[in-house]
Design a protein around this motif. Sequence first.
Motif, short mmCIF file in Angstrom:
data_model
loop_
_atom_site.label_atom_id
_atom_site.label_comp_id
_atom_site.label_asym_id
_atom_site.label_seq_id
_atom_site.Cartn_x
_atom_site.Cartn_y
_atom_site.Cartn_z
N THR A 181 0.35 -1.56 -0.24
CA THR A 181 -0.03 0.46 -0.17
C THR A 181 1.17 1.44 0.30
O THR A 181 0.23 1.56 -0.49
CB THR A 181 -0.35 0.11 1.45
N GLN B 43 -3.34 -5.05 -6.16
CA GLN B 43 -3.23 -4.71 -4.56
C GLN B 43 -4.05 -5.61 -3.97
O GLN B 43 -3.65 -5.75 -2.70
CB GLN B 43 -3.16 -3.46 -4.60
N PHE C 200 -5.57 2.94 -0.47
CA PHE C 200 -5.62 1.52 -1.32
C PHE C 200 -6.92 0.75 -1.91
O PHE C 200 -8.14 1.33 -1.00
CB PHE C 200 -5.02 0.52 0.28
#
Length: 279
Positions: free
Chosen positions: A44, A67, A145
């Motif tokens: 992140t 991610q 994020f």
Amino acid sequence: MYLTTVLGNLIIIIFILLDSHLHTPMYLFLSNLSFSDFCLSSVTMPKLLQTMKNNDLSIPYEGCLTQMYFLIVFGGMESFLLVVMAYDRYVAICFPLHYTSIMSPKLCVCLVVLCWVLTILYSMLHTLLLARLSFCKDNVIHQFFCDISALLKLACSDIYINELMIFILGGLFSVIPFLLILMSYIKIVCSILKVSSARVIHKVFSTCGSHLSVVSLFYGTLIGLYIFPSANNDTAKDTAMAMMYTVVTPMLNPFIYSLRNRDMKEALIRVLCKKKISL
């Protein structure tokens, strides 16, 4: 904070690899915890720092899913490792004469491998469930994020299965591990109170208190963010809670679990002395 996290965790990993005195079950778990902390923060923070520097707020859909996948992997890995480490301390303190037979190298390796396999499968499940959804709403993620709960708010297809899996499996990955850790430390404290001196009791309470404070911070924010989210969609509160488990906890863990530790300090001296002799 990111540099502190990276340096602290890398130092622990390097020392454990270089010093044979640290090739024990506890430090096997600690090295894996340091690796997962390093990776959790690295998933992140670099993107956040890039955003702050270049003011580039965009991320590709594939990059977002990637991610999220690694965030769940390393977050879940930390959750399981904290349980395994609590069990290791429980066996070491409550059953010291049987410690080597219970915590055998084979069992320790199996526990670590099991943690990795479970977290990878868990993360893959959530990623595949999210990938099947359609996104036709506003594409602004109210988080720093690609958080699964923030992404689900953007979906225009049915998210019932996703939310059900978060509640059921999220409980298994956060609530149950937290309760197991609490039980381990309660048993440790009860065992110490029966036989030890006031000085040892004070030391154990100090150590257990610092461990439990970080554990509570990690699990408390996870449970509050995913299992029992706020009904009023408080973005600032959610962001602060996410920052606690993705940034603050990985930064604190090296200091709480290792760098205050006498074995790590002795390992530092031995490694530095070897370097001087070799020079």
